[in-house]
Write an enzyme that holds these catalytic residues in place. Structure first.
Site, short mmCIF file in Angstrom:
data_model
loop_
_atom_site.label_atom_id
_atom_site.label_comp_id
_atom_site.label_asym_id
_atom_site.label_seq_id
_atom_site.Cartn_x
_atom_site.Cartn_y
_atom_site.Cartn_z
N CYS A 94 -1.52 6.08 -11.70
CA CYS A 94 -1.66 6.06 -10.21
C CYS A 94 -1.98 4.81 -9.80
O CYS A 94 -1.34 4.52 -8.66
CB CYS A 94 -2.74 7.27 -9.93
N CYS A 195 -7.20 13.82 -10.20
CA CYS A 195 -7.17 14.18 -8.78
C CYS A 195 -6.45 15.54 -8.74
O CYS A 195 -6.67 16.39 -7.70
CB CYS A 195 -6.68 12.87 -8.00
#
Length: 363
Positions: A94, A195
């Site tokens: 990410c 996440c």
């Protein structure tokens, strides 16, 4: 900004300086894509917290939707890795692909910089005749919060344009500053876990929505006796307790055989088969892509430190580039435990993070 205390304090620190300042909130994962409803949209609370802090500090803020980029560049490759039996780290990808990739690409001009709440430090190389100075990613003052491992895939171009205002601060100091400045996020808890899984869901329950169960055997790696069954090799990580019902002794995962869909286990958490002396890497990236350490091409190799899990203490190693295939080989000074293919290994010269790659195998 993420909605947490770290980025909130960074916003305040930056607001006190002479910058043309604005804030960005990234929406990387929308739970509406899973449920088709607004129920459980965690990002909405984060976005509300960011707006509240920015209003308090009188900073303009906008939300950037990068969920498509996250899905294609981070989530889909992670799913493929899990299904193949590897142990990927989506947070590292990410940072590379989204926060310091797609987001950087969306910035309007090259003189736009990003200040982030990551705990890391940056310095610049000493000027050399006719050579431009270059950014160096360094460990921060607070080693307990050190996030350089997660940033080890950053391209040099992005690192050059990134500021780390928390480099010299500890987490307790950051929280105390937030209280002093009456920031609404001062008491917000730590964000933990991947996440898109969130903190309230089990990893296996979440992944099972995307990967169909595939039953297979759990086998004693020493005797080859079948000890139990599993519903997917992606649900196990090398080094973990396999939790096989009906056994008096604890068995720990020592390997996965994706071709046979088998989990291999050994007795005891310190079994010799859990320890490895070297790892092979692929997709290696030096932050200074054109300037790897010259010693990696020599028989004696490059003496360095390596970290292959978050919060582990780095360990001494020797790094070499193999002549026959160009792969990076990392030899540990002392055998290391529970190394899983798919994990990222980052190499350091002291506090200086040089780059990282993905573990192919350990032996």
């Amino acid at each position: 900004m993420s909605g947490g205390v770290d980025s909130s304090v960074v916003a305040k620190l930056m607001a006190e300086q002479d910058y043309d300042l604005s804030a960005i909130f990234m929406c990387n994962w929308d739970t509406r894509d899973e449920s088709g409803t607004d129920n459980g949209c965690e990002w909405k609370k984060d976005w509300s917290d960011v707006q509240r802090v920015c209003k308090h500090l009188d900073i303009p803020v906008e939300m950037v939707d990068l969920s498509r980029e996250y899905w294609t560049r981070v989530f889909e490759p992670s799913l493929a890795a899990w299904e193949a039996g590897a142990t990927p780290n989506p947070d590292i990808w990410c940072n590379k692909e989204v926060k310091f990739g797609a987001l950087m690409d969306k910035l309007a001009t090259k003189d736009t910089w990003i200040a982030t709440g990551h705990y890391a430090r940056k310095s610049w190389s000493s000027p050399i005749t006719r050579e431009p100075i270059r950014p160096k990613l360094l460990r921060p003052a607070d080693r307990n919060k050190d996030q350089t491992y997660y940033l080890s895939r950053m391209p040099e171009s992005s690192l050059s344009r990134t500021l780390f205002p928390l480099a010299d601060h500890s987490k307790p100091e950051v929280r105390e500053m937030a209280r002093k400045w009456a920031l609404s996020t001062a008491e917000r808890g730590e964000s933990m876990g991947i996440c898109f899984v969130g903190q309230k869901r089990r990893f296996s329950d979440f992944i099972s929505q995307y990967i169909s169960p595939k039953s297979g055997s759990i086998i004693n790696a020493t005797t080859r006796k079948v000890l139990g069954s599993h519903n997917g090799i992606w649900a196990y990580t090398i080094g973990q307790n396999a939790r096989i019902p009906g056994l008096a002794q604890k068995m720990f995962v020592s390997g996965k055989d994706a071709s046979r869909n088998e989990i291999l286990v050994v007795e005891g958490s310190n079994h010799p088969q859990l320890y490895k002396s070297k790892i092979m890497m692929h997709d290696w990236r030096w932050i200074w892509a054109d300037s790897p350490p010259a010693a990696i091409m020599q028989p004696e190799g490059f003496k360095a430190r390596v970290q292959f899990r978050h919060r582990m203490a780095d360990v001494a190693c020797t790094v070499r580039r193999r002549q026959r295939d160009g792969l990076i080989e990392i030899q540990f000074d002392e055998d290391q435990k529970a190394i899983a293919p798919g994990q990222v290994a980052a190499v350091y010269d002291g506090d200086w993070c040089l780059g990282s790659g993905t573990i192919v195998c350990a032996s």
